[in-house]
Design a protein around this motif. Structure first.
Motif, mmCIF file in Angstrom:
data_model
loop_
_atom_site.group_PDB
_atom_site.id
_atom_site.type_symbol
_atom_site.label_atom_id
_atom_site.label_comp_id
_atom_site.label_asym_id
_atom_site.label_seq_id
_atom_site.Cartn_x
_atom_site.Cartn_y
_atom_site.Cartn_z
ATOM 1 N N ARG A 56 0.813 -1.192 -0.071
ATOM 2 C CA ARG A 56 -0.100 0.093 0.023
ATOM 3 C C ARG A 56 0.755 1.387 -0.065
ATOM 4 N NH1 ARG A 56 -2.889 -3.276 3.767
ATOM 5 N NH2 ARG A 56 -1.915 -2.004 5.403
ATOM 6 N N THR A 57 2.064 1.360 0.840
ATOM 7 C CA THR A 57 2.794 2.386 0.957
ATOM 8 C C THR A 57 3.565 2.593 -0.687
ATOM 9 O OG1 THR A 57 3.474 1.813 3.144
ATOM 10 C CG2 THR A 57 4.863 3.350 2.029
ATOM 11 N N GLU A 58 3.778 1.673 -1.434
ATOM 12 C CA GLU A 58 4.288 1.921 -2.524
ATOM 13 C C GLU A 58 3.520 2.895 -3.683
ATOM 14 O OE1 GLU A 58 6.563 1.715 -6.226
ATOM 15 O OE2 GLU A 58 7.014 1.327 -3.830
ATOM 16 N N GLU A 59 2.039 3.083 -3.288
ATOM 17 C CA GLU A 59 1.374 3.875 -4.038
ATOM 18 C C GLU A 59 1.523 5.295 -3.495
ATOM 19 O OE1 GLU A 59 -2.655 2.716 -3.589
ATOM 20 O OE2 GLU A 59 -2.550 1.208 -4.410
ATOM 21 N N ASP A 60 1.943 5.329 -2.168
ATOM 22 C CA ASP A 60 2.313 6.811 -1.752
ATOM 23 C C ASP A 60 3.532 7.261 -2.290
ATOM 24 O OD1 ASP A 60 0.187 6.983 -0.197
ATOM 25 O OD2 ASP A 60 1.082 5.985 1.550
ATOM 26 N N ILE A 61 4.605 6.563 -2.227
ATOM 27 C CA ILE A 61 5.808 6.675 -3.038
ATOM 28 C C ILE A 61 5.866 6.987 -4.546
ATOM 29 C CG2 ILE A 61 8.103 5.720 -3.461
ATOM 30 C CD1 ILE A 61 7.910 4.123 -1.012
ATOM 31 N N ASP A 62 4.894 6.445 -5.174
ATOM 32 C CA ASP A 62 4.784 6.789 -6.530
ATOM 33 C C ASP A 62 4.180 8.127 -6.697
ATOM 34 O OD1 ASP A 62 5.628 4.131 -7.277
ATOM 35 O OD2 ASP A 62 4.003 3.427 -7.697
ATOM 36 N N SER A 63 3.288 8.406 -5.771
ATOM 37 C CA SER A 63 2.533 9.792 -6.103
ATOM 38 C C SER A 63 3.471 10.847 -5.603
ATOM 39 C CB SER A 63 1.519 9.937 -5.133
ATOM 40 O OG SER A 63 0.369 9.066 -5.401
ATOM 41 N N ALA A 95 17.991 11.607 -8.103
ATOM 42 C CA ALA A 95 17.560 11.026 -6.598
ATOM 43 C C ALA A 95 16.237 10.529 -6.474
ATOM 44 C CB ALA A 95 18.355 11.529 -5.564
ATOM 45 N N ASN A 96 15.363 11.370 -6.727
ATOM 46 C CA ASN A 96 13.782 11.066 -6.723
ATOM 47 C C ASN A 96 13.646 9.600 -7.406
ATOM 48 O OD1 ASN A 96 11.021 11.201 -6.385
ATOM 49 N ND2 ASN A 96 11.107 12.639 -8.489
ATOM 50 N N ARG A 101 12.648 3.776 -7.156
ATOM 51 C CA ARG A 101 13.051 2.246 -7.517
ATOM 52 C C ARG A 101 13.408 1.376 -6.398
ATOM 53 N NH1 ARG A 101 16.872 3.413 -13.054
ATOM 54 N NH2 ARG A 101 14.995 3.729 -14.571
ATOM 55 N N MET A 102 13.852 2.063 -5.397
ATOM 56 C CA MET A 102 13.926 1.324 -4.002
ATOM 57 C C MET A 102 12.777 0.995 -3.630
ATOM 58 S SD MET A 102 16.692 3.584 -1.805
ATOM 59 C CE MET A 102 18.267 4.153 -2.380
ATOM 60 N N GLY A 103 11.601 1.800 -3.564
ATOM 61 C CA GLY A 103 10.406 1.442 -3.427
ATOM 62 C C GLY A 103 9.862 0.218 -4.005
ATOM 63 N N ASP A 104 9.986 0.334 -5.550
ATOM 64 C CA ASP A 104 9.753 -0.825 -6.240
ATOM 65 C C ASP A 104 10.231 -2.236 -5.891
ATOM 66 O OD1 ASP A 104 8.075 0.709 -7.831
ATOM 67 O OD2 ASP A 104 9.917 0.740 -9.545
ATOM 68 N N GLU A 105 11.375 -2.109 -5.426
ATOM 69 C CA GLU A 105 12.386 -3.447 -5.099
ATOM 70 C C GLU A 105 11.824 -3.669 -3.488
ATOM 71 O OE1 GLU A 105 14.177 -5.012 -6.940
ATOM 72 O OE2 GLU A 105 14.297 -3.524 -8.463
ATOM 73 N N SER A 201 16.602 -8.083 -4.929
ATOM 74 C CA SER A 201 16.127 -6.773 -4.764
ATOM 75 C C SER A 201 16.866 -5.901 -3.913
ATOM 76 C CB SER A 201 14.606 -6.816 -4.349
ATOM 77 O OG SER A 201 13.818 -7.368 -5.373
ATOM 78 N N LEU A 202 17.166 -6.649 -2.708
ATOM 79 C CA LEU A 202 18.312 -5.908 -1.658
ATOM 80 C C LEU A 202 19.539 -5.426 -2.355
ATOM 81 C CD1 LEU A 202 17.644 -8.075 1.370
ATOM 82 C CD2 LEU A 202 17.120 -5.877 1.079
ATOM 83 N N GLU A 203 20.153 -6.128 -3.043
ATOM 84 C CA GLU A 203 21.409 -5.785 -3.917
ATOM 85 C C GLU A 203 21.164 -4.765 -4.836
ATOM 86 O OE1 GLU A 203 24.171 -5.506 -7.260
ATOM 87 O OE2 GLU A 203 22.033 -6.116 -7.488
ATOM 88 N N ARG A 204 19.850 -4.517 -5.370
ATOM 89 C CA ARG A 204 19.637 -3.437 -6.136
ATOM 90 C C ARG A 204 19.322 -2.110 -5.421
ATOM 91 N NH1 ARG A 204 15.423 -6.754 -10.750
ATOM 92 N NH2 ARG A 204 17.178 -7.375 -12.018
ATOM 93 N N ILE A 205 18.785 -2.425 -4.329
ATOM 94 C CA ILE A 205 18.520 -1.215 -3.421
ATOM 95 C C ILE A 205 19.765 -0.640 -3.099
ATOM 96 C CG2 ILE A 205 17.842 -0.513 -0.997
ATOM 97 C CD1 ILE A 205 15.562 -2.444 -1.396
ATOM 98 N N GLY A 206 20.898 -1.431 -2.784
ATOM 99 C CA GLY A 206 22.343 -0.931 -2.377
ATOM 100 C C GLY A 206 22.802 -0.143 -3.609
ATOM 101 N N ASP A 207 22.597 -0.524 -4.888
ATOM 102 C CA ASP A 207 23.044 0.032 -6.222
ATOM 103 C C ASP A 207 22.202 1.385 -6.105
ATOM 104 O OD1 ASP A 207 24.334 -2.119 -7.034
ATOM 105 O OD2 ASP A 207 23.098 -2.771 -8.384
ATOM 106 N N HIS A 208 21.070 1.598 -5.697
ATOM 107 C CA HIS A 208 20.327 2.848 -5.887
ATOM 108 C C HIS A 208 21.012 3.846 -4.957
ATOM 109 C CE1 HIS A 208 17.859 1.976 -9.314
ATOM 110 N NE2 HIS A 208 17.250 0.830 -8.441
ATOM 111 N N ALA A 209 21.299 3.325 -3.474
ATOM 112 C CA ALA A 209 21.901 3.943 -2.624
ATOM 113 C C ALA A 209 22.968 4.657 -3.066
ATOM 114 C CB ALA A 209 22.012 3.222 -1.416
ATOM 115 N N ARG A 210 24.093 3.894 -3.640
ATOM 116 C CA ARG A 210 25.201 4.134 -4.170
ATOM 117 C C ARG A 210 24.880 5.371 -5.262
ATOM 118 N NH1 ARG A 210 30.698 1.169 -6.668
ATOM 119 N NH2 ARG A 210 31.255 3.019 -7.701
ATOM 120 N N ASN A 211 23.980 5.165 -6.268
ATOM 121 C CA ASN A 211 23.560 6.194 -7.191
ATOM 122 C C ASN A 211 23.578 7.519 -6.430
ATOM 123 O OD1 ASN A 211 23.869 4.383 -9.054
ATOM 124 N ND2 ASN A 211 21.547 4.158 -9.485
ATOM 125 N N ILE A 212 22.684 7.534 -5.201
ATOM 126 C CA ILE A 212 22.484 8.770 -4.557
ATOM 127 C C ILE A 212 23.823 9.218 -4.185
ATOM 128 C CG2 ILE A 212 21.311 9.907 -2.657
ATOM 129 C CD1 ILE A 212 18.850 7.760 -3.096
#
Length: 245
Positions: A56-63, A95-96, A101-105, A201-212
């Motif tokens: 449910r929270t994913e919808e809030d993040i998309d908005s 970063a947005n 994408r972190m939320g997607d993962e 998915s966790l590994e990808r979240i780490g990649d996005h943290a590195r991007n930021i």
């Protein structure tokens, strides 16, 4: 904290616009942090109710992503920022997307939690140690990346870059162990595959943290360090008078 000074402008509204971008990105980051933590807890405890909360929270993040993109577009159109102001707006835009994408993962991890519960819960603890270890590391990276942005702190950003390299190493090791386990016990394949997808998915979240973190370096030093090794980034920072820790 770095010596970056976002320009102060005659227009108070321009100053307010830039600060709002910064605040709204950090607000979104806090929500994503919570979502990742809930998703990990849901899969560790086979808690479908908590997993549903993540979905449910994913919808809030998309908005929030759409809203923040609109804010950035308006600032670019109305204010035509330059130098550090322009880098700030561009960094928030990028970063947005990483946060969304972190939320997607996190959403995917929550779905794996539901699948595990449907398959009988945490019947086999195989993979849970690796999951917990990598999850703790990744959650720390997300927190540090947001902290680096909040304080324009390149030193903390570099910790994220280095930490992501370690997460990638641990992820590779976990994959080898779990693949071997499934070959030895084919009955475990369904449950272990859910863990493997969660780890991915966790590994990808780490990649996005590195991007930021890399965006923070760009913001502070106007250096594009994407697709660059840790050693190369440190060398470039030294050229800018920054001593890597």
């Amino acid at each position: 904290m770095e010596n970056l000074q976002i320009d102060q402008h005659i227009s108070r509204q321009f100053n307010a616009d830039l600060e709002h971008l910064r605040e709204h990105l950090l607000e979104m980051g806090g929500l994503v942090e919570e979502q990742v933590a809930d998703a990990v807890r849901a899969i560790e405890t086979a808690d479908s109710g908590l997993a549903e909360k993540v979905l449910r929270t994913e919808e809030d993040i998309d908005s929030l992503e759409v809203s923040l993109d609109e804010e950035c577009t308006l600032v670019l159109a109305r204010r035509q920022p330059a130098a550090s102001d322009l880098r700030l707006v561009l960094m928030v835009t990028k970063a947005n997307r990483d946060l969304e994408r972190m939320g997607d993962e996190a959403d995917k991890i929550a779905r794996m939690a539901i699948a595990l519960n449907d398959a009988g819960g945490a019947i086999s603890p195989r993979g849970f140690v690796e999951l917990r270890h990598i999850a703790n590391s990744v959650q720390a990276l997300v927190n540090q990346a947001l902290d680096a942005f909040a304080r324009y702190d390149v030193q903390t950003a570099m910790k994220v870059v280095k930490g992501d390299t370690l997460v990638d190493r641990d992820y590779g090791s976990a994959m080898r162990e779990l693949m071997t386990y499934m070959m030895e016990d084919p009955r475990s394949i369904t449950r272990v595959m859910n863990i493997i997808w969660a780890l991915r998915s966790l590994e990808r979240i780490g990649d996005h943290a590195r991007n930021i973190a890399e965006h923070v370096i760009y913001l502070v030093h106007a250096m594009d360090v994407r697709h660059t090794s840790v050693g190369e980034i440190e060398a470039q920072l030294e050229e800018h008078g920054h001593k890597p820790s």
